[in-house]
Write a protein that holds these residues in place. Structure first.
Motif, PDB file in Angstrom:
ATOM      1  N   LEU A  63       0.827  -1.214  -0.051  1.00  6.96           N
ATOM      2  CA  LEU A  63      -0.093  -0.001  -0.012  1.00  6.96           C
ATOM      3  C   LEU A  63       0.805   1.305   0.097  1.00  6.96           C
ATOM      4  CD1 LEU A  63      -2.710  -1.292   2.728  1.00  6.96           C
ATOM      5  CD2 LEU A  63      -2.912  -1.048   0.325  1.00  6.96           C
ATOM      6  N   GLU A  64       0.091   2.318  -0.054  1.00  3.34           N
ATOM      7  CA  GLU A  64       0.922   3.706  -0.069  1.00  3.34           C
ATOM      8  C   GLU A  64       1.715   3.584   1.171  1.00  3.34           C
ATOM      9  OE1 GLU A  64      -0.342   8.233   0.056  1.00  3.34           O
ATOM     10  OE2 GLU A  64      -1.458   7.255  -0.966  1.00  3.34           O
ATOM     11  N   PRO A  65       3.160   4.044   1.002  1.00  2.00           N
ATOM     12  CA  PRO A  65       4.012   4.165   2.231  1.00  2.00           C
ATOM     13  C   PRO A  65       3.295   5.036   3.336  1.00  2.00           C
ATOM     14  CG  PRO A  65       5.160   4.759   0.363  1.00  2.00           C
ATOM     15  CD  PRO A  65       3.531   4.510  -0.219  1.00  2.00           C
ATOM     16  N   ILE A  66       3.503   4.818   4.501  1.00  3.26           N
ATOM     17  CA  ILE A  66       3.387   5.853   5.625  1.00  3.26           C
ATOM     18  C   ILE A  66       4.498   6.141   6.510  1.00  3.26           C
ATOM     19  CG2 ILE A  66       0.843   5.535   5.621  1.00  3.26           C
ATOM     20  CD1 ILE A  66       1.150   3.834   8.003  1.00  3.26           C
ATOM     21  N   ASN A  67       4.466   7.099   7.271  1.00  2.00           N
ATOM     22  CA  ASN A  67       5.808   7.513   8.130  1.00  2.00           C
ATOM     23  C   ASN A  67       5.765   5.963   8.904  1.00  2.00           C
ATOM     24  OD1 ASN A  67       6.487   8.284  10.748  1.00  2.00           O
ATOM     25  ND2 ASN A  67       7.201   9.702   9.628  1.00  2.00           N
ATOM     26  N   LEU A  68       7.205   5.659   9.121  1.00  2.00           N
ATOM     27  CA  LEU A  68       7.357   4.540   9.969  1.00  2.00           C
ATOM     28  C   LEU A  68       7.151   4.702  11.595  1.00  2.00           C
ATOM     29  CD1 LEU A  68       9.012   1.834  10.056  1.00  2.00           C
ATOM     30  CD2 LEU A  68      11.191   3.128  10.602  1.00  2.00           C
ATOM     31  N   PHE A  69       7.199   5.911  12.193  1.00  2.00           N
ATOM     32  CA  PHE A  69       6.677   6.304  13.489  1.00  2.00           C
ATOM     33  C   PHE A  69       5.179   6.032  13.690  1.00  2.00           C
ATOM     34  CE2 PHE A  69       6.131   9.643  16.983  1.00  2.00           C
ATOM     35  CZ  PHE A  69       6.279   8.769  18.050  1.00  2.00           C
ATOM     36  N   LEU A  70       4.532   6.414  12.506  1.00  2.00           N
ATOM     37  CA  LEU A  70       3.005   6.327  12.486  1.00  2.00           C
ATOM     38  C   LEU A  70       2.783   4.827  12.344  1.00  2.00           C
ATOM     39  CD1 LEU A  70       0.247   7.391  12.454  1.00  2.00           C
ATOM     40  CD2 LEU A  70       0.429   7.858  10.049  1.00  2.00           C
ATOM     41  N   LEU A  71       3.195   4.142  11.394  1.00  2.00           N
ATOM     42  CA  LEU A  71       3.147   2.871  11.186  1.00  2.00           C
ATOM     43  C   LEU A  71       3.436   1.737  12.238  1.00  2.00           C
ATOM     44  CD1 LEU A  71       2.481   0.039   9.386  1.00  2.00           C
ATOM     45  CD2 LEU A  71       5.041   0.087   8.654  1.00  2.00           C
ATOM     46  N   PHE A 103      -7.445   6.114  18.874  1.00  2.00           N
ATOM     47  CA  PHE A 103      -7.932   7.565  18.718  1.00  2.00           C
ATOM     48  C   PHE A 103      -6.841   8.312  19.431  1.00  2.00           C
ATOM     49  CE2 PHE A 103      -9.954  11.364  20.281  1.00  2.00           C
ATOM     50  CZ  PHE A 103     -10.286  12.056  18.981  1.00  2.00           C
ATOM     51  N   VAL A 104      -6.634   8.189  20.352  1.00  2.00           N
ATOM     52  CA  VAL A 104      -5.427   8.711  21.375  1.00  2.00           C
ATOM     53  C   VAL A 104      -4.046   8.553  20.741  1.00  2.00           C
ATOM     54  CG1 VAL A 104      -4.393   8.852  23.614  1.00  2.00           C
ATOM     55  CG2 VAL A 104      -6.794   8.707  23.665  1.00  2.00           C
ATOM     56  N   LEU A 105      -3.722   7.171  20.696  1.00  2.00           N
ATOM     57  CA  LEU A 105      -2.272   6.957  20.025  1.00  2.00           C
ATOM     58  C   LEU A 105      -2.138   7.289  18.694  1.00  2.00           C
ATOM     59  CD1 LEU A 105      -1.603   3.409  21.680  1.00  2.00           C
ATOM     60  CD2 LEU A 105      -1.023   5.671  22.583  1.00  2.00           C
ATOM     61  N   VAL A 106      -2.727   7.063  17.831  1.00  2.00           N
ATOM     62  CA  VAL A 106      -2.539   7.345  16.415  1.00  2.00           C
ATOM     63  C   VAL A 106      -2.655   8.682  16.004  1.00  2.00           C
ATOM     64  CG1 VAL A 106      -3.265   6.925  14.165  1.00  2.00           C
ATOM     65  CG2 VAL A 106      -2.991   4.705  15.527  1.00  2.00           C
ATOM     66  N   ASN A 107      -3.713   9.135  16.545  1.00  2.00           N
ATOM     67  CA  ASN A 107      -3.811  10.872  16.267  1.00  2.00           C
ATOM     68  C   ASN A 107      -2.884  11.534  17.100  1.00  2.00           C
ATOM     69  OD1 ASN A 107      -5.922  10.641  14.390  1.00  2.00           O
ATOM     70  ND2 ASN A 107      -7.270   9.845  16.210  1.00  2.00           N
ATOM     71  N   GLY A 108      -2.356  11.294  18.219  1.00  2.00           N
ATOM     72  CA  GLY A 108      -1.309  11.656  18.868  1.00  2.00           C
ATOM     73  C   GLY A 108       0.129  11.783  18.107  1.00  2.00           C
ATOM     74  N   VAL A 109       0.380  10.564  17.454  1.00  2.00           N
ATOM     75  CA  VAL A 109       1.535  10.532  16.459  1.00  2.00           C
ATOM     76  C   VAL A 109       1.228  11.543  15.298  1.00  2.00           C
ATOM     77  CG1 VAL A 109       2.925   9.219  15.015  1.00  2.00           C
ATOM     78  CG2 VAL A 109       2.209   8.443  17.393  1.00  2.00           C
ATOM     79  N   VAL A 110       0.024  11.492  14.783  1.00  2.00           N
ATOM     80  CA  VAL A 110      -0.274  12.417  13.713  1.00  2.00           C
ATOM     81  C   VAL A 110      -0.012  13.915  14.134  1.00  2.00           C
ATOM     82  CG1 VAL A 110      -2.045  13.375  12.122  1.00  2.00           C
ATOM     83  CG2 VAL A 110      -1.904  10.855  12.539  1.00  2.00           C
ATOM     84  N   TRP A 111      -0.326  14.241  15.355  1.00  2.00           N
ATOM     85  CA  TRP A 111      -0.039  15.308  15.659  1.00  2.00           C
ATOM     86  C   TRP A 111       1.434  15.796  15.700  1.00  2.00           C
ATOM     87  CZ3 TRP A 111       1.805  16.688  20.892  1.00  2.00           C
ATOM     88  CH2 TRP A 111       1.686  17.989  21.070  1.00  2.00           C
ATOM     89  N   LEU A 112       2.183  14.645  16.366  1.00  2.00           N
ATOM     90  CA  LEU A 112       3.737  15.209  16.706  1.00  2.00           C
ATOM     91  C   LEU A 112       4.532  15.097  15.294  1.00  2.00           C
ATOM     92  CD1 LEU A 112       4.333  12.465  19.460  1.00  2.00           C
ATOM     93  CD2 LEU A 112       4.378  14.736  19.599  1.00  2.00           C
ATOM     94  N   LEU A 113       3.811  14.443  14.252  1.00  2.00           N
ATOM     95  CA  LEU A 113       4.569  14.419  13.069  1.00  2.00           C
ATOM     96  C   LEU A 113       4.061  15.788  12.257  1.00  2.00           C
ATOM     97  CD1 LEU A 113       4.110  10.706  11.934  1.00  2.00           C
ATOM     98  CD2 LEU A 113       6.380  11.962  12.842  1.00  2.00           C
ATOM     99  N   GLY A 114       2.943  16.340  12.241  1.00  2.00           N
ATOM    100  CA  GLY A 114       2.443  17.385  11.449  1.00  2.00           C
ATOM    101  C   GLY A 114       2.388  18.588  12.203  1.00  2.00           C
TER     102      GLY A 114
END
Length: 160
Positions: A63-71, A103-114
């Motif tokens: 699939l489309e590659p995603i950030n390793l930290f997010l994965l 919701f908490v973990l994945v979106n927390g990482v999205v926030w850290l990366l964005g």
């Protein structure tokens, strides 16, 4: 009997992998439901932890590659989901806790990366994660129905 179980397991795994490639709405997948439900199917911890996580990781290569930290965070949620599924016997509650963990973990990482604010990230994630909650609950209901159906068929077969 063992060969039939093996064939069924292989078919299930292939269907789960294929489900990652079906054109469906974002966050609408049976995989998280499998991760929650699998402790009801097998007591083998290795299978509970690595089947859903392995399918997620394997299918992600195509699939489309995603950030390793997010994965890694997504895989962590899939690794935690069987623990939640074992600890909380109520399927509805285990679904809520697992999706909230996502919701908490994945979106927390999205926030850290964005570059968006914490508020914007979590608010923007709500439609996707509601879809995840609905699909996970729907698949859990289907899995539970199928398990009860097989259980009832087995009882009927034994009594006749």
């Amino acid at each position: 009997m063992v060969i039939d179980m093996f064939k069924s397991a292989v078919i299930l795994i292939l269907l789960l992998i294929a489900s990652r490639f079906v054109d469906s709405p974002s966050n609408f997948s049976p995989l998280l439901a499998v991760a929650i439900y699998i402790p009801r199917i097998t007591k083998k911890r290795f299978i509970q932890f690595f089947l859903p996580t392995g399918i997620m990781l394997l299918s992600n290569f195509f699939l489309e590659p995603i950030n390793l930290f997010l994965l890694t965070t997504i895989l962590l949620v899939f690794f935690i989901a069987p623990i939640i599924g074992s600890a909380i016997k109520n399927l509805f509650l285990s679904c809520l806790v697992t999706v909230f963990t996502w919701f908490v973990l994945v979106n927390g990482v999205v926030w850290l990366l964005g570059s968006s604010s914490l508020y914007d990230v979590y608010l923007g994630a709500i439609p996707f994660d509601v879809r995840l909650l609905v699909s996970t609950m729907m698949y859990l209901i289907i899995f539970n129905f199928i398990e009860e159906l097989f259980h009832n068929l087995k009882i009927r077969k034994q009594t006749s």
